[in-house]
Structures are given as structure tokens and as C-alpha cells.
Design a protein around this motif. Structure first.
Motif, PDB file in Angstrom:
ATOM      1  N   LEU A  85       1.027  -1.663  -0.057  1.00  0.00           N
ATOM      2  CA  LEU A  85      -0.087  -0.198   0.009  1.00  0.00           C
ATOM      3  C   LEU A  85       0.861   0.894   0.031  1.00  0.00           C
ATOM      4  O   LEU A  85       1.023   2.453  -0.779  1.00  0.00           O
ATOM      5  N   ALA A  86       2.148   1.485   0.830  1.00  0.00           N
ATOM      6  CA  ALA A  86       2.938   2.619   0.772  1.00  0.00           C
ATOM      7  C   ALA A  86       3.305   2.710  -0.320  1.00  0.00           C
ATOM      8  O   ALA A  86       3.568   3.733  -0.620  1.00  0.00           O
ATOM      9  N   VAL A  87       3.879   1.193  -1.384  1.00  0.00           N
ATOM     10  CA  VAL A  87       4.451   1.539  -2.800  1.00  0.00           C
ATOM     11  C   VAL A  87       3.248   2.345  -3.408  1.00  0.00           C
ATOM     12  O   VAL A  87       3.628   3.221  -4.386  1.00  0.00           O
ATOM     13  N   GLY A  88       1.967   1.694  -3.336  1.00  0.00           N
ATOM     14  CA  GLY A  88       1.078   2.076  -3.975  1.00  0.00           C
ATOM     15  C   GLY A  88       1.346   3.248  -3.938  1.00  0.00           C
ATOM     16  O   GLY A  88       0.677   4.170  -5.320  1.00  0.00           O
ATOM     17  N   LEU A  89       0.849   4.231  -3.168  1.00  0.00           N
ATOM     18  CA  LEU A  89       0.916   5.741  -2.468  1.00  0.00           C
ATOM     19  C   LEU A  89       1.761   6.076  -3.272  1.00  0.00           C
ATOM     20  O   LEU A  89       1.679   6.981  -3.834  1.00  0.00           O
ATOM     21  N   ALA A  90       3.239   5.568  -3.211  1.00  0.00           N
ATOM     22  CA  ALA A  90       3.561   6.364  -4.245  1.00  0.00           C
ATOM     23  C   ALA A  90       3.677   6.585  -5.660  1.00  0.00           C
ATOM     24  O   ALA A  90       4.375   7.552  -6.372  1.00  0.00           O
ATOM     25  N   LYS A  91       3.216   5.268  -6.136  1.00  0.00           N
ATOM     26  CA  LYS A  91       3.061   5.955  -7.771  1.00  0.00           C
ATOM     27  C   LYS A  91       1.825   6.287  -7.756  1.00  0.00           C
ATOM     28  O   LYS A  91       2.186   6.863  -9.316  1.00  0.00           O
ATOM     29  N   GLU A  92       0.832   6.290  -7.217  1.00  0.00           N
ATOM     30  CA  GLU A  92      -0.390   7.107  -7.261  1.00  0.00           C
ATOM     31  C   GLU A  92       0.283   8.540  -7.106  1.00  0.00           C
ATOM     32  O   GLU A  92      -0.645   9.282  -7.850  1.00  0.00           O
ATOM     33  N   LEU A  93       1.076   9.145  -6.329  1.00  0.00           N
ATOM     34  CA  LEU A  93       1.879   9.802  -6.434  1.00  0.00           C
ATOM     35  C   LEU A  93       2.867  10.748  -8.151  1.00  0.00           C
ATOM     36  O   LEU A  93       2.476  12.071  -8.605  1.00  0.00           O
ATOM     37  N   THR A 104       8.068   9.507  -8.133  1.00  0.00           N
ATOM     38  CA  THR A 104       7.579   9.764  -6.711  1.00  0.00           C
ATOM     39  C   THR A 104       9.136   8.716  -5.915  1.00  0.00           C
ATOM     40  O   THR A 104       8.853   7.878  -6.201  1.00  0.00           O
ATOM     41  N   PRO A 105       9.615   9.792  -5.381  1.00  0.00           N
ATOM     42  CA  PRO A 105      10.660   8.316  -4.816  1.00  0.00           C
ATOM     43  C   PRO A 105       9.996   7.408  -3.828  1.00  0.00           C
ATOM     44  O   PRO A 105       9.160   8.195  -3.627  1.00  0.00           O
ATOM     45  N   PHE A 106      10.460   6.248  -3.760  1.00  0.00           N
ATOM     46  CA  PHE A 106      10.345   5.916  -2.272  1.00  0.00           C
ATOM     47  C   PHE A 106      10.791   5.184  -1.690  1.00  0.00           C
ATOM     48  O   PHE A 106      12.057   4.192  -1.996  1.00  0.00           O
ATOM     49  N   VAL A 107      10.986   5.114  -0.985  1.00  0.00           N
ATOM     50  CA  VAL A 107      12.094   4.450   0.512  1.00  0.00           C
ATOM     51  C   VAL A 107      11.540   3.738   1.132  1.00  0.00           C
ATOM     52  O   VAL A 107      11.147   4.502   2.402  1.00  0.00           O
ATOM     53  N   ALA A 108      12.110   2.539   1.682  1.00  0.00           N
ATOM     54  CA  ALA A 108      11.774   1.758   2.764  1.00  0.00           C
ATOM     55  C   ALA A 108      12.520   0.923   3.534  1.00  0.00           C
ATOM     56  O   ALA A 108      13.826   1.277   3.140  1.00  0.00           O
ATOM     57  N   MET A 109      12.350   1.291   5.178  1.00  0.00           N
ATOM     58  CA  MET A 109      13.216   0.513   5.972  1.00  0.00           C
ATOM     59  C   MET A 109      12.994  -0.090   6.815  1.00  0.00           C
ATOM     60  O   MET A 109      11.166   0.501   6.863  1.00  0.00           O
ATOM     61  N   ARG A 126      13.989  25.887 -14.204  1.00  0.00           N
ATOM     62  CA  ARG A 126      15.085  24.054 -14.383  1.00  0.00           C
ATOM     63  C   ARG A 126      14.430  23.262 -13.885  1.00  0.00           C
ATOM     64  O   ARG A 126      15.093  22.522 -14.594  1.00  0.00           O
ATOM     65  N   ALA A 127      13.860  23.572 -12.920  1.00  0.00           N
ATOM     66  CA  ALA A 127      13.462  22.389 -11.251  1.00  0.00           C
ATOM     67  C   ALA A 127      12.125  22.223 -11.180  1.00  0.00           C
ATOM     68  O   ALA A 127      11.528  23.375 -10.320  1.00  0.00           O
ATOM     69  N   GLU A 128      11.980  21.389 -10.286  1.00  0.00           N
ATOM     70  CA  GLU A 128      11.012  21.164  -9.401  1.00  0.00           C
ATOM     71  C   GLU A 128      11.097  20.769  -8.395  1.00  0.00           C
ATOM     72  O   GLU A 128      11.004  18.973  -8.693  1.00  0.00           O
ATOM     73  N   LEU A 129      10.321  20.299  -6.860  1.00  0.00           N
ATOM     74  CA  LEU A 129      10.902  19.680  -6.005  1.00  0.00           C
ATOM     75  C   LEU A 129       9.367  18.393  -5.865  1.00  0.00           C
ATOM     76  O   LEU A 129       8.503  18.759  -6.405  1.00  0.00           O
ATOM     77  N   VAL A 130       9.894  17.403  -5.821  1.00  0.00           N
ATOM     78  CA  VAL A 130       8.665  16.201  -5.950  1.00  0.00           C
ATOM     79  C   VAL A 130       9.224  15.640  -4.706  1.00  0.00           C
ATOM     80  O   VAL A 130       9.977  14.384  -4.192  1.00  0.00           O
ATOM     81  N   PRO A 131       7.768  15.694  -3.164  1.00  0.00           N
ATOM     82  CA  PRO A 131       8.040  15.448  -2.332  1.00  0.00           C
ATOM     83  C   PRO A 131       7.387  13.986  -2.483  1.00  0.00           C
ATOM     84  O   PRO A 131       6.281  13.221  -2.994  1.00  0.00           O
ATOM     85  N   GLY A 132       8.263  12.818  -1.690  1.00  0.00           N
ATOM     86  CA  GLY A 132       8.324  11.219  -2.257  1.00  0.00           C
ATOM     87  C   GLY A 132       7.699  10.711  -0.673  1.00  0.00           C
ATOM     88  O   GLY A 132       7.364  11.366   0.435  1.00  0.00           O
ATOM     89  N   VAL A 133       8.061   9.071  -0.253  1.00  0.00           N
ATOM     90  CA  VAL A 133       7.114   8.557  -0.002  1.00  0.00           C
ATOM     91  C   VAL A 133       8.628   7.562   1.657  1.00  0.00           C
ATOM     92  O   VAL A 133       8.652   7.597   0.726  1.00  0.00           O
ATOM     93  N   LEU A 134       8.583   8.436   2.883  1.00  0.00           N
ATOM     94  CA  LEU A 134       9.390   7.809   3.658  1.00  0.00           C
ATOM     95  C   LEU A 134       8.540   6.330   4.210  1.00  0.00           C
ATOM     96  O   LEU A 134       7.509   6.895   5.168  1.00  0.00           O
ATOM     97  N   PHE A 135       8.724   5.358   3.897  1.00  0.00           N
ATOM     98  CA  PHE A 135       8.127   3.911   4.825  1.00  0.00           C
ATOM     99  C   PHE A 135       8.790   3.436   5.493  1.00  0.00           C
ATOM    100  O   PHE A 135      10.062   3.207   5.356  1.00  0.00           O
ATOM    101  N   ILE A 136       8.895   3.545   6.778  1.00  0.00           N
ATOM    102  CA  ILE A 136       9.815   2.639   7.994  1.00  0.00           C
ATOM    103  C   ILE A 136       7.971   1.441   8.346  1.00  0.00           C
ATOM    104  O   ILE A 136       7.330   2.034   9.830  1.00  0.00           O
ATOM    105  N   ASP A 137       8.613   0.196   8.362  1.00  0.00           N
ATOM    106  CA  ASP A 137       7.702  -0.456   8.428  1.00  0.00           C
ATOM    107  C   ASP A 137       8.773  -1.057  10.041  1.00  0.00           C
ATOM    108  O   ASP A 137       9.666  -1.036  10.524  1.00  0.00           O
TER     109      ASP A 137
END
Length: 450
Positions: free
Chosen positions: A82-90, A94-99, A287-298
Motif C-alpha cells: 500500500l505504501a508503494v501504491g501511494l508513491a506510484k499514485e503520486l 515519486t521517490p520511495f524509500v523503505a526501511m 529548470r526544476a521542481e521538487l517532488v516530495p516522496g514517501v519514506l516508509f518505516i516498517d
């Protein structure tokens, strides 16, 4: 320069390892935010998916400041998916980091580890004019070899890929660096990609509209088939993370760092300030724009008071990712204290979290998930074998059933079959037992232990 050559013959295809969540393309919601039963690689969990759809909309409207998400539910109910799905939905980039909570607590430099994770979770979308090979992937095959450090894993050494536009068709041989990127991005037939002719960087632009519905999974971004030649001048949009830029600038300053007694890869606060200033200028210049990603901590219940304090402060910052925590615990002690709290999380942190629950999968949902994973991993299942695996997933665990896919397929091929039969599944279950059975087996001999 990277190596890209035009070829006429295609090599024999060999299988390469597939990631556990490569099939997920989004949250599988319709235009009204309602979850479809099976879509974007997700099955069931409609309530949780719709809740995350609301979160995604809040993120897009800039209304998630100071908030995070907590996903609670039994093991094996798709919290990471679901966390991966949230990142893909955005967005696809969109960066996704899992820890894991244990990974953080096992580090001697928790603060630095979390800071790097935060920086890896924030993207910088950059626009540049480049010469690229762009088109729909009509065929893709890999030449693979054993990993130099792990002989049990095959890695791509070269790829042969056919790209097509409405007016042109070209077959290219690409080197190892590009082949690895193609695997990491999960590129397959019907995807539209661009390959930078100079740097070899691969950009996954979306899915060809003519092939946007494959196996019942509607993909997030549908793109019109490109026109003109395959090789062309084009404005390319690619996403780096702040951590990528941090390490690049730290490497540029390596001689100075070495003189100061630091390692060549040291990233200091001063380097991060320089990167933030440069990115700010890029944004102002367009020239650029910021893309907030998802930091997932299990396993968030394993975190301590200091870590929760860091995450709480991070949520308040102007530039912060969406922090998603997950746990399968009800009440637990807050690590580092003698106090018990819901989910092992301090109450002041819980007040900042939107809590979403996941539910155990039904038999039919388990069967759909197994079908998606089998297609993703290239495993051919008979109807009876699929039902047998679904039965295993319901009685034991979904993860156990998924883990049996490849062993059962290997056994089928050893028995001279291209399709997994029920007897192959049964043989796999005899050879590879689940946790409950392994514990029960060892318990029989506990009196003989020292």
C-alpha cells in the motif's frame, strides 16, 4: 559514452530476478476515488486504498504538512504494498524509500541514517534538452550472467530492445548499465521509454495507450505512441534525489574532505546547505521542481523515543517527504522507556498520524494476488495449481504461498512440464515447510537440546 548499437538478431531470453512489488502501479482507484476490486497490481483492501487515495489528494493540495500516516494490521496484509501504491499514485518518478525499525535501531548513527533516508525521499525533477532514443518497447530480451559476488543470482549484462514510433522502428543493443536500469524500472513490452544517447540514463514515460489494460491491471499513466524517428532531440525530464546531489557534491569536494580527515564519501551539513541553495535557484529559474516522496518505516514499534522525536520534527519542516509508518502490534512499550503506548508510539506522535487499518485477505483475493505475482514472475499455473496455492495462502500465509511459486515452477520444469500442476505444488510444500510446521517439528526434539 555508453554503448548503444543497432542489431538485427535477438538473443535467447533468460529469466532475471523480479522484485516483490514491481507489479504495483498505483492504488487502483477510479475517478471518484473508489477502489476497484483488482487494479494497478493491488487486490482487496478497498478501505485502506481509498483512505490512501484521500492522503494522495491532500499531498497534491499541500495539506499534509505536519502529518504522517500509520498503517496497522496483521502480518501479510499488504502494508508495504500500500505504501508503494501511494508513491506510484503520486507519480511514476515519486521517490520511495523503505526501511525497517530494526535497521534504524541497529545503526550506530541513527540521526545520519534517518537524514539520508529523508534526503533520498525528496526528488528534484530536472528538465534538459537531450538526444534520445524514444519509442514503444516492442521487444526486450536480456543476456544474463552470474552475479560476481553472488553466484545464485543472475544479472543482466546486455539487452536487446526494439523501440517503435508511428513512423520508425529500431532495434538496439545496450550495455550493462542500461540493461540494469531497464530491469530496475520494470520495463516490459508496451511501455514507452527514452534512453539518453550520451549518458545512457533510462526514462520510463508511461504505457502505450493501445496497450494500457493488460491482465486486468490498469496502469497509472497512459501515453500516446510517439511520432517521428526513434532517435531525436527532446526535452527530457528526470528525477534525482537530494541525497544523489549530496553525494555528488561530496565527491567533488573529496580532496578537501581527505585533508580534513574525513572519508571521500562524507556528506556534511555544509554540503547539504550548498545543495539546497542550488536546488532553490533551479526552482526559481524554472529548470526544476521538487517532488516530495514517501519514506516508509516498517515495524515502527521498534523505534525509540529519540527517533520518534526526529520524525516529529521532520514533519514540521517545509521540505519533507510523506512519512508512512507501519506496525502489527497493538500495545507495546515505547523503546527506551518503561511506558506502554498504543502501537509502541508516543501519544504526541500518534496525534500527528492518520491511522489506516488493513484486514486479512479472503480466499478469492489471495487467488487474484497469486495470479498477478505468477504473471509478474513468468510462472505458468494450471487452474488446479492456482487453487492449491490459494488454499495454502488461506490456511498458512499469503507470503508462504507466494514463496512457493518459483520452487513449484522449477520442480515442474524438472519433471518436464511448462505449466505448474497440483502435484508440483504438493512436492514444493513437502520440500519447503512453513514456519508453524518447522516450529512444530523442532519442538519434538526439545528434550534432547542442551
Amino acid at each position: 559514452m555508453v554503448e548503444i548499437r543497432e542489431v538485427k538478431e535477438l538473443p535467447k531470453r533468460e529469466e532475471v530476478r523480479v522484485g516483490f512489488h514491481t507489479h504495483i502501479k498505483g492504488l487502483g482507484l477510479d475517478e471518484k476515488g473508489k477502489a476497484k476490486k483488482v487494479a494497478d497490481g493491488l487486490v482487496g483492501q478497498e478501505e485502506a486504498r481509498e483512505a490512501l487515495g484521500v492522503v494522495a489528494q491532500m499531498v497534491k493540495e499541500g495539506k499534509m504538512a505536519g502529518k504522517g500516516v500509520l498503517i496497522v494490521g496483521p502480518p501479510g496484509t499488504g502494508k508495504t504494498a500500500l505504501a508503494v501504491g501511494l508513491a506510484k499514485e503520486l507519480g511514476e518518478d515519486t521517490p520511495f524509500v523503505a526501511m525497517g525499525g530494526s535497521e534504524i535501531m541497529g545503526s550506530q548513527r541513527k540521526g545520519e541514517l534517518l537524514m539520508q533516508a529523508m534526503r533520498r525521499s525528496i526528488g528534484v525533477r530536472v528538465k534538459e534538452k537531450r538526444t534520445v532514443y524514444e519509442g514503444v518497447v516492442r521487444d526486450i530480451k536480456y543476456r544474463v550472467s552470474r552475479h560476481p559476488f553472488n553466484p545464485y543470482i543472475k544479472v543482466p549484462r546486455e539487452a536487446v530492445i526494439t523501440l517503435e514510433t508511428t513512423d520508425d522502428r529500431v532495434t538496439l543493443t545496450v550495455d550493462e548499465d542500461i540493461a540494469v536500469q531497464l530491469r530496475q524500472l520494470g520495463v516490459r513490452k508496451g511501455d514507452i521509454i527514452a534512453i539518453d544517447a550520451e549518458t545512457g540514463r533510462v526514462y520510463k514515460l508511461g504505457r502505450a495507450r493501445e496497450e494500457s489494460d493488460v491482465g486486468g491491471i490498469k496502469l497509472v499513466r497512459e501515453v500516446k505512441v510517439p511520432e517521428g524517428p526513434v532517435k531525436k532531440e527532446k526535452e527530457i525530464v528526470y528525477t534525482l534525489t537530494l541525497h544523489d546531489l549530496d553525494t555528488y557534491f561530496a565527491a567533488q569536494q573529496a580532496p578537501i574532505s581527505l585533508l580534513a580527515g574525513l572519508g571521500p564519501e562524507s556528506v556534511t551539513d555544509e554540503v547539504r546547505k550548498q545543495v539546497d541553495k542550488m536546488v532553490s535557484e533551479w526552482v526559481k529559474q524554472g529548470r526544476a521542481e521538487l517532488v516530495p516522496g514517501v519514506l516508509f518505516i516498517d515495524d515502527a514499534h521498534l523505534l525509540d523515543l529519540e527517533t520518534f522525536s526526529f520524525l516529529s520534527r521532520a514533519m514540521e519542516k517545509e521540505l519533507a517527504p510523506i512519512i508512512v509508518l507501519a506496525t502489527n502490534r497493538g500495545k507495546a512499550k515505547i523503546r527506551g522507556t518503561d511506558e506502554e503506548a498504543p502501537h509502541g508510539i508516543p501519544l504526541d506522535m500518534l496525534d500527528r498520524l492518520l491511522i489506516i487499518r488493513t484486514r486479512p485477505y479472503t480466499r478469492s483475493e489471495i487467488e487474484e494476488i497469486l495470479k498477478i505475482r505468477a504473471e509478474e514472475e513468468g510462472v505458468k499455473l494450471s487452474k488446479e495449481a492456482l487453487e492449491k496455492l490459494a488454499e495454502m495462502g488461506e490456511a498458512r500465509s499469503l507470503r508462504y504461498a507466494i514463496n512457493l511459486l518459483q520452487p513449484a515452477y522449477t520442480i515442474a520444469k524438472m519433471n518436464g512440464r511448462d505449466v505448474v500442476a497440483p502435484e508440483d505444488v504438493e512436492e514444493a510444500t513437502r520440500k519447503f515447510v512453513d514456519v508453524r510446521e518447522s516450529v512444530k517439528y523442532v519442538e519434538q526434539f526439545k528434550d534432547k537440546f542442551l
